[in-house]
Design an enzyme around this catalytic site. Sequence first.
Site, PDB file in Angstrom:
ATOM      1  N   LYS A 214       0.810  -1.222   0.000  1.00 53.20           N
ATOM      2  CA  LYS A 214       0.000   0.000   0.000  1.00 53.20           C
ATOM      3  C   LYS A 214       0.844   1.272   0.000  1.00 53.20           C
ATOM      4  O   LYS A 214       2.053   1.256   0.222  1.00 53.20           O
ATOM      5  CB  LYS A 214      -0.977  -0.023   1.175  1.00 53.20           C
ATOM      6  CG  LYS A 214      -2.121  -1.004   0.946  1.00 53.20           C
ATOM      7  CD  LYS A 214      -3.185  -0.925   2.023  1.00 53.20           C
ATOM      8  CE  LYS A 214      -4.359  -1.855   1.683  1.00 53.20           C
ATOM      9  NZ  LYS A 214      -5.379  -1.851   2.742  1.00 53.20           N
ATOM     10  N   ARG A 248      -3.520  -9.851   5.275  1.00 52.97           N
ATOM     11  CA  ARG A 248      -4.003 -10.007   3.905  1.00 52.97           C
ATOM     12  C   ARG A 248      -2.916  -9.474   2.979  1.00 52.97           C
ATOM     13  O   ARG A 248      -2.614  -8.276   3.000  1.00 52.97           O
ATOM     14  CB  ARG A 248      -5.314  -9.226   3.734  1.00 52.97           C
ATOM     15  CG  ARG A 248      -5.935  -9.286   2.343  1.00 52.97           C
ATOM     16  CD  ARG A 248      -7.218  -8.460   2.299  1.00 52.97           C
ATOM     17  NE  ARG A 248      -7.832  -8.476   0.978  1.00 52.97           N
ATOM     18  CZ  ARG A 248      -7.519  -7.635  -0.012  1.00 52.97           C
ATOM     19  NH1 ARG A 248      -6.585  -6.717   0.184  1.00 52.97           N
ATOM     20  NH2 ARG A 248      -8.129  -7.708  -1.173  1.00 52.97           N
TER      21      ARG A 248
END
Length: 268
Positions: A214, A248
Amino acid sequence: MRIGNREFELGKHTYVMGILNVTPDSFSDGGKYNERKAAKVQIQKMIEEGADIIDVGGESTRPGHEQISEEEEIKRIVPVIQMIKSEFDVPVSVDTYKSEVAEAALLAGADMLNDIWGFLYDERMAELAAKHDVPVCLMHNRNNTDYTDFVEDVLKDMEQCIAVAQKHGVKRDKIILDPGIGFGKTYEQNLLMMKHLERFCQMGYPVLLGTSRKSMIGLTLDLPATERVEGTLATSVVGAIKGCDFVRVHDIKENVRALRMTEAILHV
């Protein structure tokens, strides 16, 4: 907690959820697994490398993404879910915030709902979860980054998500929480959420951490999405130390190894 046909021992191990984006435009791997053959190869690889759950997503939720129709999202994910359930022995989560998509996914065999809006976008998601008696992951999200007391406000927001779930009959032991790294937060707020993850874990629910590749990592290291493995590993290790039950991620093998080493130290 039971997800699909597998029992997960919470509090003793950090499990790995593998990301499978069947989208043309996801920020990190858009278009790579659109075709059934490529998706099947990737699923096999993730399972062999240690993925405990496969999370299937049909709509990119990267910053600035364009929302697609329920019909298009269903068309993308249902055949993949059916393929996984027929050819592999692994629990399947569906990454969606739309009840029509969730219903189609559950009927196709999905074992879990992963909602980036924590049931606040479409409350019927909670009704479906209760009806099918499946685990749910409620992620923290906002349309803005205006907080009075950041950490406390995030916890209050999550209480609202939990209240919606319980109002519609979702059992307490079916709820997983996600702090929502990269959603409704500035760069500094994302780092602050990571620093205070233990507060999230102290809410009394299993916690799933989703940081893989991210922008928080990209901005810190000044690296593109394809070069953020090491940064992701650092966040996964912090998550395990702070008490997260799931991570995740895209890069399964590397995260499994990093977590195994971390747990060897934590549980000696």
